[in-house]
Write an enzyme that holds these catalytic residues in place. Sequence first.
Site, PDB file in Angstrom:
ATOM      1  N   ASN A  45       0.864  -1.174   0.000  1.00 22.75           N
ATOM      2  CA  ASN A  45       0.000   0.000   0.000  1.00 22.75           C
ATOM      3  C   ASN A  45       0.905   1.230   0.000  1.00 22.75           C
ATOM      4  OD1 ASN A  45      -1.663   2.158   0.562  1.00 22.75           O
ATOM      5  ND2 ASN A  45      -2.835   1.108   2.162  1.00 22.75           N
ATOM      6  N   THR A  58      -0.909  -1.126  -4.612  1.00 23.65           N
ATOM      7  CA  THR A  58      -2.371  -1.083  -4.643  1.00 23.65           C
ATOM      8  C   THR A  58      -2.843   0.354  -4.865  1.00 23.65           C
ATOM      9  OG1 THR A  58      -2.563  -0.783  -2.241  1.00 23.65           O
ATOM     10  CG2 THR A  58      -2.507  -3.041  -3.064  1.00 23.65           C
ATOM     11  N   GLU A  95     -11.022  -3.199   9.641  1.00 23.65           N
ATOM     12  CA  GLU A  95     -11.792  -2.582   8.562  1.00 23.65           C
ATOM     13  C   GLU A  95     -13.266  -2.964   8.689  1.00 23.65           C
ATOM     14  OE1 GLU A  95     -10.287  -0.537   6.539  1.00 23.65           O
ATOM     15  OE2 GLU A  95      -8.220  -1.026   7.109  1.00 23.65           O
TER      16      GLU A  95
END
Length: 315
Positions: free
Chosen positions: A10, A41, A273
Amino acid sequence: MRKRARIIYNPTSGKEQFKRELPDALIKLEKAGYETSAYATEKIGDATLEAERAMHENYDVLIAAGGDGTLNEVVNGIAEKPNRPKLGVIPMGTVNDFGRALHIPNDIMGALDVIIEGHSTKVDIGKMNNRYFINLAAGGQLTQVSYETPSKLKSIVGPFAYYIKGFEMLPQMKAVDLRIEYDGNVFQGEALLFFLGLTNSMAGFEKLVPDAKLDDGYFTLIIVEKSNLAELGHIMTLASRGEHTKHPKVIYEKAKAINISSLTDLQLNVDGEYGGKLPANFLNLERHIDVFAPNDIVNEELISNDHVDDNLIEE
């Protein structure tokens, strides 16, 4: 024949530090004998798709560089497949619960050293309905802290951002009626929170599961029953020391399979998340993922004695 490694990272995690150090990381792995490539990503779900693609291309090692959310996506890309590659972790997020649990260094080169040294251990993962998680699943208003905390605040004060947001939410917390079935037992009643843990570190609390085993095939189920603000504050203080398990408002159990339902519209937190809503079925997949880890986790009793792998013991 050289082993092939694929880094899935990321680029925004850790104030973009990994992005800056990527050339050095690639050189370090190449010198260690890995034919290495990298993928950045761009949006949610990219890491899962790339992990699936890397599986099809027969990479020997996948390396997740990012926070717990990036790691979760990579695991979801390989969990259902046979002959899964070994997993390397470079913790770059705000809390990095999984990395903490496995004693993986927070610095990039230190985390790469763990991979290069080659010690690995098989760890449990959880399956929730049709998705997977590697550290925790939770429900209750306070568990929404990790994905409701503003990114700007996290970048300024790091993990303390979660505590700031958490204390802000405490007065608003309400108990909900839950039915939790676990290995033939049933909890039916009002609760503020529940956690299903796979490691000892959850939401930054490193002693939330003081007796955690990473490979025993069991979730640790924690239910915080309806409590007033003072009681909840006391429980949180005890949890920071690992002394909450005997509190009268805390149910602390081990289970392999768990079913949770509620008439209330309750959101779930999965590895930090948003994870959808109840109802949910949970199943522990024992020793499902092979992860590079420092050799000292054996000495910390995080691995069951009868499961110590040969490649996790110094010759």
